[in-house]
Design a protein around this motif. Structure first.
Motif, PDB file in Angstrom:
ATOM      1  N   ILE A  34     154.109  51.814  72.296  1.00  0.00           N
ATOM      2  CA  ILE A  34     154.485  53.094  72.712  1.00  0.00           C
ATOM      3  C   ILE A  34     155.271  52.801  73.958  1.00  0.00           C
ATOM      4  N   ASP A  35     156.435  52.969  74.041  1.00  0.00           N
ATOM      5  CA  ASP A  35     157.071  52.589  75.519  1.00  0.00           C
ATOM      6  C   ASP A  35     157.270  53.979  76.277  1.00  0.00           C
ATOM      7  N   LYS A  36     156.946  55.195  76.136  1.00  0.00           N
ATOM      8  CA  LYS A  36     156.946  56.266  76.569  1.00  0.00           C
ATOM      9  C   LYS A  36     155.504  56.878  76.712  1.00  0.00           C
ATOM     10  N   ARG A  37     155.300  57.706  77.742  1.00  0.00           N
ATOM     11  CA  ARG A  37     154.025  58.423  78.085  1.00  0.00           C
ATOM     12  C   ARG A  37     153.706  59.243  76.681  1.00  0.00           C
ATOM     13  N   ARG A  38     154.552  60.048  76.214  1.00  0.00           N
ATOM     14  CA  ARG A  38     154.289  60.893  75.221  1.00  0.00           C
ATOM     15  C   ARG A  38     155.465  60.551  74.237  1.00  0.00           C
ATOM     16  N   GLN A  39     154.782  60.416  72.888  1.00  0.00           N
ATOM     17  CA  GLN A  39     155.676  59.877  71.825  1.00  0.00           C
ATOM     18  C   GLN A  39     155.039  60.374  70.597  1.00  0.00           C
ATOM     19  N   LEU A  40     155.787  60.770  69.529  1.00  0.00           N
ATOM     20  CA  LEU A  40     155.326  60.746  67.996  1.00  0.00           C
ATOM     21  C   LEU A  40     155.808  59.688  67.285  1.00  0.00           C
ATOM     22  N   VAL A  41     155.206  59.225  66.559  1.00  0.00           N
ATOM     23  CA  VAL A  41     155.495  58.082  65.720  1.00  0.00           C
ATOM     24  C   VAL A  41     155.037  58.449  64.327  1.00  0.00           C
ATOM     25  N   ASN A  42     156.153  58.521  63.296  1.00  0.00           N
ATOM     26  CA  ASN A  42     155.700  58.441  61.742  1.00  0.00           C
ATOM     27  C   ASN A  42     155.275  57.480  61.334  1.00  0.00           C
ATOM     28  N   ILE A  43     153.885  57.104  61.029  1.00  0.00           N
ATOM     29  CA  ILE A  43     153.262  56.135  60.321  1.00  0.00           C
ATOM     30  C   ILE A  43     153.151  56.148  59.010  1.00  0.00           C
TER      31      ILE A  43
ATOM     32  N   ASP B 207     155.464  68.214  59.227  1.00  0.00           N
ATOM     33  CA  ASP B 207     156.952  67.842  59.058  1.00  0.00           C
ATOM     34  C   ASP B 207     157.615  66.764  59.771  1.00  0.00           C
ATOM     35  N   ASP B 208     158.294  66.072  59.340  1.00  0.00           N
ATOM     36  CA  ASP B 208     159.186  65.002  60.186  1.00  0.00           C
ATOM     37  C   ASP B 208     160.477  65.601  60.353  1.00  0.00           C
ATOM     38  N   GLU B 209     160.597  66.575  61.488  1.00  0.00           N
ATOM     39  CA  GLU B 209     161.628  67.202  61.705  1.00  0.00           C
ATOM     40  C   GLU B 209     161.965  67.492  63.216  1.00  0.00           C
ATOM     41  N   SER B 210     162.980  66.802  63.858  1.00  0.00           N
ATOM     42  CA  SER B 210     163.126  67.003  65.239  1.00  0.00           C
ATOM     43  C   SER B 210     163.148  68.150  66.145  1.00  0.00           C
ATOM     44  N   GLY B 211     163.397  69.137  65.504  1.00  0.00           N
ATOM     45  CA  GLY B 211     163.066  70.509  66.081  1.00  0.00           C
ATOM     46  C   GLY B 211     161.598  70.789  66.389  1.00  0.00           C
TER      47      GLY B 211
ATOM     48  N   SER C 252     160.265  68.562  69.219  1.00  0.00           N
ATOM     49  CA  SER C 252     160.402  69.144  70.382  1.00  0.00           C
ATOM     50  C   SER C 252     159.606  70.237  70.626  1.00  0.00           C
ATOM     51  N   ASP C 253     159.290  71.266  69.780  1.00  0.00           N
ATOM     52  CA  ASP C 253     158.423  72.278  69.860  1.00  0.00           C
ATOM     53  C   ASP C 253     156.967  72.023  70.314  1.00  0.00           C
ATOM     54  N   TYR C 254     156.666  70.761  69.714  1.00  0.00           N
ATOM     55  CA  TYR C 254     155.256  70.461  70.100  1.00  0.00           C
ATOM     56  C   TYR C 254     155.347  69.876  71.527  1.00  0.00           C
ATOM     57  N   GLU C 255     156.196  69.228  72.099  1.00  0.00           N
ATOM     58  CA  GLU C 255     156.092  68.889  73.360  1.00  0.00           C
ATOM     59  C   GLU C 255     156.095  69.775  74.252  1.00  0.00           C
ATOM     60  N   LYS C 256     157.079  71.036  73.871  1.00  0.00           N
ATOM     61  CA  LYS C 256     157.055  72.238  74.970  1.00  0.00           C
ATOM     62  C   LYS C 256     155.709  72.941  74.860  1.00  0.00           C
ATOM     63  N   TRP C 257     155.173  72.874  73.618  1.00  0.00           N
ATOM     64  CA  TRP C 257     153.955  73.821  73.446  1.00  0.00           C
ATOM     65  C   TRP C 257     152.899  72.967  74.133  1.00  0.00           C
ATOM     66  N   LEU C 258     152.632  71.781  73.930  1.00  0.00           N
ATOM     67  CA  LEU C 258     151.400  70.980  74.409  1.00  0.00           C
ATOM     68  C   LEU C 258     151.478  70.859  76.120  1.00  0.00           C
ATOM     69  N   GLU C 259     152.657  70.820  76.552  1.00  0.00           N
ATOM     70  CA  GLU C 259     153.001  70.772  77.800  1.00  0.00           C
ATOM     71  C   GLU C 259     152.730  72.299  78.608  1.00  0.00           C
ATOM     72  N   LYS C 260     152.682  73.426  77.889  1.00  0.00           N
ATOM     73  CA  LYS C 260     152.530  74.747  78.371  1.00  0.00           C
ATOM     74  C   LYS C 260     150.945  74.683  78.478  1.00  0.00           C
TER      75      LYS C 260
ATOM     76  N   PHE D  59     150.094  64.028  48.954  1.00  0.00           N
ATOM     77  CA  PHE D  59     150.680  64.860  50.141  1.00  0.00           C
ATOM     78  C   PHE D  59     151.183  66.301  49.366  1.00  0.00           C
ATOM     79  N   GLY D  60     151.449  67.154  50.352  1.00  0.00           N
ATOM     80  CA  GLY D  60     152.123  68.420  50.145  1.00  0.00           C
ATOM     81  C   GLY D  60     153.517  68.322  50.388  1.00  0.00           C
ATOM     82  N   THR D  61     154.305  69.345  50.040  1.00  0.00           N
ATOM     83  CA  THR D  61     155.863  69.366  50.371  1.00  0.00           C
ATOM     84  C   THR D  61     155.967  68.872  51.703  1.00  0.00           C
ATOM     85  N   TRP D  62     156.883  68.028  52.169  1.00  0.00           N
ATOM     86  CA  TRP D  62     157.151  67.617  53.375  1.00  0.00           C
ATOM     87  C   TRP D  62     156.255  66.969  54.391  1.00  0.00           C
TER      88      TRP D  62
END
Length: 138
Positions: free
Chosen positions: A12-21, A54-58, A61-69, A112-115
């Protein structure tokens, strides 16, 4: 009943990162030969999470903002834990996002369920991290 264990290593090359495994978990399932059972995937680092979404970039980004708050990284001195390492926020983020997931295995596939996809979320990276895959069944 059979059991299979595999450890995923990720640089993991960043402090915070999401990886689809998901693809790596699917490969482990195929190697296991298990057709019906359960697949556990858990973070092996206290500042990381494994979760399904879901693997969706928006959304990422929402996770990052929400967790940082909820648990802002800085100022570091806002946390009693910070001293040796400045990662108290990462511990809190992990608590919010969870440690592990369990997915049913049906006909040799993740049921899995959808998405739905499996993610490794790292909140104090910049080094090699690990996730455990444990599959049990027939």
């Amino acid at each position: 009943m059979k059991s299979y264990r595999e450890v995923l290593e990720m640089n993991i090359d960043k402090r915070r990162q999401l990886v689809n495994i998901t693809p790596r978990v699917e490969q482990a399932l195929q190697k296991s030969g298990i057709r019906e059972g359960l697949c556990l995937v858990n973070a092996m680092n206290i500042t990381a999470s494994v979760f399904i979404n879901d693997d969706e970039s928006g959304l990422h980004s929402d996770y990052e903002k929400w967790l940082e708050k909820l648990a802002p990284e800085k100022p570091y001195n806002q946390y009693a834990h910070n001293g040796y390492e400045d990662n108290a926020d990462a511990h809190l983020k992990r608590t919010i996002m969870g440690r592990e997931v369990v997915v049913a295995v049906t006909n040799g596939k993740l049921d899995f369920g959808t998405w739905e996809q499996i993610f490794y979320g790292e909140f104090d990276g910049k080094r090699t991290k690990r996730a455990l895959i444990k599959i049990i069944g027939e």
